[in-house]
Design a protein around this motif. Structure first.
Motif, PDB file in Angstrom:
ATOM      1  N   GLY A   1      48.783  35.242  69.373  1.00 20.70           N
ATOM      2  CA  GLY A   1      48.955  36.268  70.396  1.00 20.70           C
ATOM      3  C   GLY A   1      48.625  35.701  71.767  1.00 20.70           C
ATOM      4  N   GLU A   2      49.105  36.386  72.764  1.00 18.93           N
ATOM      5  CA  GLU A   2      48.971  35.839  74.115  1.00 18.93           C
ATOM      6  C   GLU A   2      47.503  35.717  74.540  1.00 18.93           C
ATOM      7  OE1 GLU A   2      50.635  33.832  76.956  1.00 18.93           O
ATOM      8  OE2 GLU A   2      51.782  34.769  75.339  1.00 18.93           O
ATOM      9  N   GLU A   3      46.723  36.765  74.243  1.00 17.18           N
ATOM     10  CA  GLU A   3      45.311  36.728  74.679  1.00 17.18           C
ATOM     11  C   GLU A   3      44.533  35.712  73.852  1.00 17.18           C
ATOM     12  OE1 GLU A   3      45.851  39.492  71.395  1.00 17.18           O
ATOM     13  OE2 GLU A   3      46.891  39.053  73.281  1.00 17.18           O
ATOM     14  N   GLY A   4      44.909  35.589  72.597  1.00 17.37           N
ATOM     15  CA  GLY A   4      44.246  34.591  71.755  1.00 17.37           C
ATOM     16  C   GLY A   4      44.524  33.197  72.261  1.00 17.37           C
ATOM     17  N   PHE A   5      45.751  32.962  72.681  1.00 18.72           N
ATOM     18  CA  PHE A   5      46.110  31.648  73.198  1.00 18.72           C
ATOM     19  C   PHE A   5      45.348  31.343  74.481  1.00 18.72           C
ATOM     20  CE2 PHE A   5      48.776  29.055  76.037  1.00 18.72           C
ATOM     21  CZ  PHE A   5      48.892  27.919  75.264  1.00 18.72           C
ATOM     22  N   LYS A   6      45.247  32.331  75.316  1.00 23.24           N
ATOM     23  CA  LYS A   6      44.559  32.114  76.595  1.00 23.24           C
ATOM     24  C   LYS A   6      43.078  31.836  76.409  1.00 23.24           C
ATOM     25  CE  LYS A   6      47.634  34.710  79.666  1.00 23.24           C
ATOM     26  NZ  LYS A   6      47.955  36.085  80.089  1.00 23.24           N
ATOM     27  N   SER A   7      42.530  32.280  75.278  1.00 18.11           N
ATOM     28  CA  SER A   7      41.100  32.056  75.056  1.00 18.11           C
ATOM     29  C   SER A   7      40.814  30.612  74.660  1.00 18.11           C
ATOM     30  CB  SER A   7      40.581  33.007  73.968  1.00 18.11           C
ATOM     31  OG  SER A   7      41.095  32.609  72.702  1.00 18.11           O
ATOM     32  N   LEU A   8      41.869  29.836  74.426  1.00 11.96           N
ATOM     33  CA  LEU A   8      41.675  28.416  74.127  1.00 11.96           C
ATOM     34  C   LEU A   8      41.476  27.652  75.437  1.00 11.96           C
ATOM     35  CD1 LEU A   8      44.498  27.860  71.465  1.00 11.96           C
ATOM     36  CD2 LEU A   8      42.054  28.099  71.026  1.00 11.96           C
ATOM     37  N   THR A   9      40.319  27.035  75.576  1.00 15.44           N
ATOM     38  CA  THR A   9      40.046  26.242  76.776  1.00 15.44           C
ATOM     39  C   THR A   9      39.971  24.779  76.408  1.00 15.44           C
ATOM     40  OG1 THR A   9      37.659  26.365  76.485  1.00 15.44           O
ATOM     41  CG2 THR A   9      38.715  28.142  77.741  1.00 15.44           C
ATOM     42  N   VAL A  10      40.163  23.934  77.405  1.00 10.22           N
ATOM     43  CA  VAL A  10      40.070  22.501  77.165  1.00 10.22           C
ATOM     44  C   VAL A  10      38.689  22.152  76.624  1.00 10.22           C
ATOM     45  CG1 VAL A  10      40.012  20.240  78.278  1.00 10.22           C
ATOM     46  CG2 VAL A  10      41.827  21.856  78.849  1.00 10.22           C
ATOM     47  N   ASP A  11      37.658  22.750  77.195  1.00 13.96           N
ATOM     48  CA  ASP A  11      36.292  22.463  76.728  1.00 13.96           C
ATOM     49  C   ASP A  11      36.101  22.893  75.280  1.00 13.96           C
ATOM     50  OD1 ASP A  11      35.540  21.304  79.058  1.00 13.96           O
ATOM     51  OD2 ASP A  11      34.632  23.106  79.917  1.00 13.96           O
ATOM     52  N   GLY A  12      36.565  24.073  74.961  1.00 13.41           N
ATOM     53  CA  GLY A  12      36.418  24.569  73.600  1.00 13.41           C
ATOM     54  C   GLY A  12      37.158  23.695  72.603  1.00 13.41           C
ATOM     55  N   LEU A  13      38.377  23.294  72.955  1.00 12.20           N
ATOM     56  CA  LEU A  13      39.163  22.447  72.060  1.00 12.20           C
ATOM     57  C   LEU A  13      38.522  21.069  71.929  1.00 12.20           C
ATOM     58  CD1 LEU A  13      42.793  23.391  73.196  1.00 12.20           C
ATOM     59  CD2 LEU A  13      41.572  24.102  71.134  1.00 12.20           C
ATOM     60  N   THR A  14      38.059  20.527  73.058  1.00 14.94           N
ATOM     61  CA  THR A  14      37.379  19.238  73.009  1.00 14.94           C
ATOM     62  C   THR A  14      36.203  19.288  72.049  1.00 14.94           C
ATOM     63  OG1 THR A  14      37.959  18.837  75.324  1.00 14.94           O
ATOM     64  CG2 THR A  14      36.200  17.495  74.382  1.00 14.94           C
ATOM     65  N   ASP A  15      35.431  20.360  72.187  1.00 23.30           N
ATOM     66  CA  ASP A  15      34.262  20.522  71.341  1.00 23.30           C
ATOM     67  C   ASP A  15      34.654  20.545  69.867  1.00 23.30           C
ATOM     68  OD1 ASP A  15      31.433  20.957  72.097  1.00 23.30           O
ATOM     69  OD2 ASP A  15      31.628  22.573  70.612  1.00 23.30           O
ATOM     70  N   HIS A  16      35.654  21.339  69.554  1.00 23.40           N
ATOM     71  CA  HIS A  16      36.050  21.470  68.156  1.00 23.40           C
ATOM     72  C   HIS A  16      36.586  20.157  67.586  1.00 23.40           C
ATOM     73  CE1 HIS A  16      38.055  22.777  64.507  1.00 23.40           C
ATOM     74  NE2 HIS A  16      39.157  22.223  64.973  1.00 23.40           N
ATOM     75  N   ILE A  17      37.520  19.574  68.302  1.00 21.61           N
ATOM     76  CA  ILE A  17      38.167  18.369  67.775  1.00 21.61           C
ATOM     77  C   ILE A  17      37.162  17.223  67.641  1.00 21.61           C
ATOM     78  CG2 ILE A  17      39.930  16.614  68.237  1.00 21.61           C
ATOM     79  CD1 ILE A  17      41.579  18.775  69.623  1.00 21.61           C
ATOM     80  N   THR A  18      36.295  17.100  68.635  1.00 20.88           N
ATOM     81  CA  THR A  18      35.275  16.047  68.558  1.00 20.88           C
ATOM     82  C   THR A  18      34.385  16.257  67.347  1.00 20.88           C
ATOM     83  OG1 THR A  18      35.248  15.960  70.974  1.00 20.88           O
ATOM     84  CG2 THR A  18      33.451  14.878  69.809  1.00 20.88           C
ATOM     85  N   ARG A  19      33.886  17.483  67.186  1.00 24.83           N
ATOM     86  CA  ARG A  19      32.997  17.771  66.075  1.00 24.83           C
ATOM     87  C   ARG A  19      33.701  17.551  64.744  1.00 24.83           C
ATOM     88  NH1 ARG A  19      28.599  21.363  67.529  1.00 24.83           N
ATOM     89  NH2 ARG A  19      29.962  22.545  68.912  1.00 24.83           N
ATOM     90  N   PHE A  20      34.932  18.049  64.655  1.00 21.62           N
ATOM     91  CA  PHE A  20      35.719  17.915  63.428  1.00 21.62           C
ATOM     92  C   PHE A  20      35.891  16.449  63.057  1.00 21.62           C
ATOM     93  CE2 PHE A  20      39.528  17.995  60.801  1.00 21.62           C
ATOM     94  CZ  PHE A  20      39.457  19.198  60.114  1.00 21.62           C
ATOM     95  N   SER A  21      36.230  15.643  64.050  1.00 28.65           N
ATOM     96  CA  SER A  21      36.510  14.236  63.784  1.00 28.65           C
ATOM     97  C   SER A  21      35.247  13.459  63.467  1.00 28.65           C
ATOM     98  CB  SER A  21      37.216  13.619  64.994  1.00 28.65           C
ATOM     99  OG  SER A  21      38.389  14.350  65.295  1.00 28.65           O
ATOM    100  N   LEU A  22      34.183  13.727  64.218  1.00 25.36           N
ATOM    101  CA  LEU A  22      32.930  13.023  63.963  1.00 25.36           C
ATOM    102  C   LEU A  22      32.406  13.342  62.568  1.00 25.36           C
ATOM    103  CD1 LEU A  22      31.032  13.280  67.380  1.00 25.36           C
ATOM    104  CD2 LEU A  22      31.956  11.233  66.279  1.00 25.36           C
ATOM    105  N   ALA A  23      32.511  14.614  62.196  1.00 24.21           N
ATOM    106  CA  ALA A  23      32.053  14.995  60.865  1.00 24.21           C
ATOM    107  C   ALA A  23      32.870  14.288  59.796  1.00 24.21           C
ATOM    108  CB  ALA A  23      32.143  16.508  60.697  1.00 24.21           C
TER     109      ALA A  23
END
Lengths: 216, 216
Positions: A175-197
DNA sequence: AACCGTTTCAAACGAGTGCTTAAGTCTATC
DNA sequence: GATAGACTTAAGCACTCGTTTGAAACGGTT
């Protein structure tokens, strides 16, 4: 808008090529938007393909600096470096300040291999892959560059690119609002954590971490 | 080649559209290859766009079954289900038996949203997302479907899609023989392990596991 | 045989394509 | 002020595009 016709043509044409594709855009349409005569294209760029090449070169020359030869603070741990790498890549791909057609045009070129594709990969992609490889070497020392090295790198980069390549799909799914809630910082955090784990460095993704992401 | 002109046109046009894009293909070229008259397109499909739509529908109707409503053996652990999901997706994306243009055409449609994109996402992508969500729920129980749920799913799917979307780049980076050494089984193994480790289910990726992958 | 709807065909339509040309305008140099 | 070069312009070139047309061919029914 720029003052000289040449750069104005590149800007207008670049966006049009990125949105509609090379064949779907006519030079009359481009020149009209750029306030130029149809002959201007052939005068400045030889022909339509020349204009297209100029757009591609312009897009490449405007890319984010330092992704290939990053200069880290000495205090950075390997994990910090990986985070910084992912963040820079996300910023480059999702940056909304720079004209969006720069990335789109390069994307088109990479998905449909042409004569300039190989050259672009060697000058742009491989240095990035090398930089990521050195980070991985620190996180996870291994003797030589193997198939697994590639696959781990692809797993990290694949996560990042997903948000660029599948943006329309994400928009519909979340959804549009869900997409907008994705921030570069939030994605960075997730992907980094996911990959490091995944690499055994850091805690696995868990529900407890969810608070931190949602507060973004 | 098929006997009736209608399906012959779809097959020829579908491949051409996938390779060169809608605007770069002329109906004369299509009809010549299909052994049909130029008027056949307008007779059978109304116009060129109608033929394009028919190609897309044909490609969708030929997709792999069961990705949305998978039927697992009762003995499967959540990790087994995730592996099976990843494997099926990789098989669908990289399957070389089925005509390659099916996937390519759908890819074009998803990256360049049009009127039929939304419908396609709802009927094809969302059920897949739901299926993956249920697997993740088992691996990693959580109350509700949050932003993090999406991001974890995207991290998994992003890894898979990378090998479809970035095939030309991978080919150049790894070299032709390196690329050919990538098998569906090997990739399934890696992505499953990577993702499970990230979720804290299973050992992290390690050098010791390298043997198993290289023997594929 | 005559008639039917369906399908195929060659030919052509008008619009639009990329590109060229020759004349025109501008600016800077001598 | 004349000249040269850089640039712009409108008009038109040959060509391809998607689409249309009217006639011919087909197969089945009356």
């Amino acid at each position: 808008m720029a003052e000289d016709i040449k750069t104005r043509l590149i800007e207008v044409a670049g966006e049009a090529f990125a949105v509609k594709g090379f064949d779907a855009v006519g030079i009359r349409e481009i020149c009209h938007k750029a306030g130029a005569n149809v002959a201007a294209v052939n005068y400045h760029f030889g022909d339509k393909r020349g204009l297209y090449r100029a757009c591609l070169e312009h897009a490449q020359s405007c890319r984010v600096e330092g992704l290939d030869r990053p200069a880290w603070p000495e205090s950075y741990t390997p994990a910090d470096k990986l985070r910084a790498f992912i963040q820079r890549m996300l910023e480059e791909k999702l940056n909304t300040e720079r004209p969006a057609w720069h990335q789109e045009l390069m994307l088109r070129e990479l998905s449909r291999p042409s004569e300039s594709c190989r050259e672009f990969v060697e000058s742009y992609i491989r240095p990035m892959a090398h930089a990521l490889g050195e980070i991985m070497q620190e996180i996870y020392p291994h003797r030589e560059w193997t198939q697994q090295t590639w696959m781990i790198g692809f797993s990290i980069v694949g996560q990042v690119l997903f948000y660029q390549l599948q943006q329309p799909v994400i928009r519909i799914l979340m959804g549009e609002e869900g997409f907008k809630s994705l921030t570069v910082d939030g994605l960075t955090d997730h992907i980094t954590r996911f990959s490091l784990a995944a690499l055994g460095n850091g805690d696995p993704i868990s529900v407890d971490l969810q608070r931190e992401i949602e507060t973004n």
